[in-house]
Write a protein that holds these residues in place. Sequence first.
Motif, PDB file in Angstrom:
ATOM      1  N   THR A  94       0.287  -1.116  -0.163  1.00  0.00           N
ATOM      2  CA  THR A  94       0.031   0.222   0.286  1.00  0.00           C
ATOM      3  C   THR A  94       0.870   1.385   0.169  1.00  0.00           C
ATOM      4  O   THR A  94       0.893   2.321  -0.766  1.00  0.00           O
ATOM      5  CB  THR A  94      -1.057   0.025   1.609  1.00  0.00           C
ATOM      6  N   PHE A  95       1.537   1.350   0.603  1.00  0.00           N
ATOM      7  CA  PHE A  95       2.556   2.622   1.067  1.00  0.00           C
ATOM      8  C   PHE A  95       3.724   2.109   0.079  1.00  0.00           C
ATOM      9  O   PHE A  95       4.768   2.836   0.790  1.00  0.00           O
ATOM     10  CB  PHE A  95       3.034   2.851   2.812  1.00  0.00           C
ATOM     11  N   MET A  96       4.205   1.587  -0.692  1.00  0.00           N
ATOM     12  CA  MET A  96       4.754   1.452  -1.302  1.00  0.00           C
ATOM     13  C   MET A  96       6.681   1.302  -0.310  1.00  0.00           C
ATOM     14  O   MET A  96       7.782   1.856  -1.135  1.00  0.00           O
ATOM     15  CB  MET A  96       5.318   2.654  -2.368  1.00  0.00           C
ATOM     16  N   ILE A  97       6.665  -0.118   0.566  1.00  0.00           N
ATOM     17  CA  ILE A  97       7.702   0.108   0.844  1.00  0.00           C
ATOM     18  C   ILE A  97       8.568  -1.041   0.580  1.00  0.00           C
ATOM     19  O   ILE A  97       8.382  -2.549   0.116  1.00  0.00           O
ATOM     20  CB  ILE A  97       7.002  -0.126   2.503  1.00  0.00           C
ATOM     21  N   PRO A  98      10.091  -0.951  -0.007  1.00  0.00           N
ATOM     22  CA  PRO A  98      10.248  -1.788  -0.995  1.00  0.00           C
ATOM     23  C   PRO A  98      10.892  -3.344  -0.011  1.00  0.00           C
ATOM     24  O   PRO A  98      10.727  -3.317   1.219  1.00  0.00           O
ATOM     25  CB  PRO A  98      12.095  -1.325  -0.645  1.00  0.00           C
ATOM     26  N   PHE A 132      -4.149   1.196  -4.780  1.00  0.00           N
ATOM     27  CA  PHE A 132      -4.693   2.132  -5.858  1.00  0.00           C
ATOM     28  C   PHE A 132      -6.081   2.645  -5.034  1.00  0.00           C
ATOM     29  O   PHE A 132      -5.735   3.914  -5.734  1.00  0.00           O
ATOM     30  CB  PHE A 132      -5.538   0.873  -6.776  1.00  0.00           C
ATOM     31  N   PHE A 133      -6.045   2.438  -4.581  1.00  0.00           N
ATOM     32  CA  PHE A 133      -7.202   3.119  -3.566  1.00  0.00           C
ATOM     33  C   PHE A 133      -7.262   4.495  -2.903  1.00  0.00           C
ATOM     34  O   PHE A 133      -7.242   5.315  -2.930  1.00  0.00           O
ATOM     35  CB  PHE A 133      -8.470   2.545  -2.895  1.00  0.00           C
ATOM     36  N   PHE A 134      -6.043   4.347  -2.259  1.00  0.00           N
ATOM     37  CA  PHE A 134      -5.863   5.108  -1.590  1.00  0.00           C
ATOM     38  C   PHE A 134      -4.380   5.902  -2.551  1.00  0.00           C
ATOM     39  O   PHE A 134      -4.571   7.598  -2.057  1.00  0.00           O
ATOM     40  CB  PHE A 134      -4.147   4.652  -0.910  1.00  0.00           C
ATOM     41  N   SER A 135      -3.838   5.067  -3.600  1.00  0.00           N
ATOM     42  CA  SER A 135      -4.184   6.652  -4.987  1.00  0.00           C
ATOM     43  C   SER A 135      -5.009   7.874  -4.891  1.00  0.00           C
ATOM     44  O   SER A 135      -4.812   8.645  -5.754  1.00  0.00           O
ATOM     45  CB  SER A 135      -3.058   5.955  -6.341  1.00  0.00           C
ATOM     46  N   ILE A 183       2.877   1.250 -11.317  1.00  0.00           N
ATOM     47  CA  ILE A 183       1.751   0.596 -12.077  1.00  0.00           C
ATOM     48  C   ILE A 183       0.608   0.822 -10.796  1.00  0.00           C
ATOM     49  O   ILE A 183      -0.445   1.488 -11.191  1.00  0.00           O
ATOM     50  CB  ILE A 183       2.017  -0.726 -12.353  1.00  0.00           C
ATOM     51  N   ASN A 184       0.912   0.308  -8.986  1.00  0.00           N
ATOM     52  CA  ASN A 184      -0.103   0.398  -8.228  1.00  0.00           C
ATOM     53  C   ASN A 184      -0.535   1.732  -8.349  1.00  0.00           C
ATOM     54  O   ASN A 184      -2.175   1.837  -8.266  1.00  0.00           O
ATOM     55  CB  ASN A 184       0.228  -0.103  -7.629  1.00  0.00           C
ATOM     56  N   PHE A 185       0.184   2.347  -8.797  1.00  0.00           N
ATOM     57  CA  PHE A 185      -0.004   3.844  -7.360  1.00  0.00           C
ATOM     58  C   PHE A 185      -0.671   5.070  -9.254  1.00  0.00           C
ATOM     59  O   PHE A 185      -1.977   5.789  -8.824  1.00  0.00           O
ATOM     60  CB  PHE A 185       1.268   4.941  -6.869  1.00  0.00           C
TER      61      PHE A 185
END
Length: 275
Positions: A94-98, A132-135, A183-185
């Motif tokens: 969700t928060f794009m943490i590696p 996706f929905f967070f973005s 892509i997700n964001f």
Amino acid sequence: MGKGEKSNGELEAVGSKFPLSFKEVATASTVVFGFVLGLLCVYLTMPASDYSFLKLPRTLEDIQILRYHLESYTSDYTAQVLVGYCAVYIFMQTFMIPGTVFMSLLAGSLFGVLKGVALVVFAATAGASSCFFFSKLIGRPLLFSLWPDKLEFFQAQVAKRRERLLNYMLFLRLTPTLPNTFINFASPIVDVPYHTFFLATLLGLIPAAFVTVKAGLTLGELQSIGDLYDFQSIATLFFIGVVSITPTLTSVKEKQYMAVYLPVDYTNKCCSHWR
């Protein structure tokens, strides 16, 4: 100018100051707080044990330590480990943490190939959907500020391949053309429908998940993340990706041929009939 696009002047203006408004910062903070609270609740409901070894994995050594401590624990408390694993994976996505690749290795090491792939695909799809929905809440100003060129490229490709968008999204998932986190964001910002995003994610992540989860069975033999993908694995993923996008390329070429060689009225009638 298409929906969501900005002129160069507007992009410079956005990039010259903090991109989020107070309302967007408050919204993002609320979402983050909700996720952290959820993780805390999961942690507090876990059976009593020494959890000093728990941390987000960053290296292969971290994964080996987690596996060592979790192997016997997983056999005794399988359901709790599954819930905790999914919660952490979804949080990271969700928060794009590696580090999700290390989580995939851990799934293979703890649960085997079949269960591990199912677990990773489920958690990754849920996490991508959450992103996706967070973005949708705060993504637009961030993307225009941080990656305007990449966003413009993605938006143009989506618009051009609108009729075969699922094939194109599958291609992106199967190949390293664009990072999965981007892509997700970016997908909701360039008007990718959620059902297309969901199907492409669910199906497109399976091959890479299989490769990574399978490597988790021999975790002790890995020297680096580069060992995960040999030439054969990469070639296979690219081949599947090319096959997935072929219908899209064919459709574009057919339209170009019709526009050049057929009368406008005839082309419009044919397109209307095919639809």
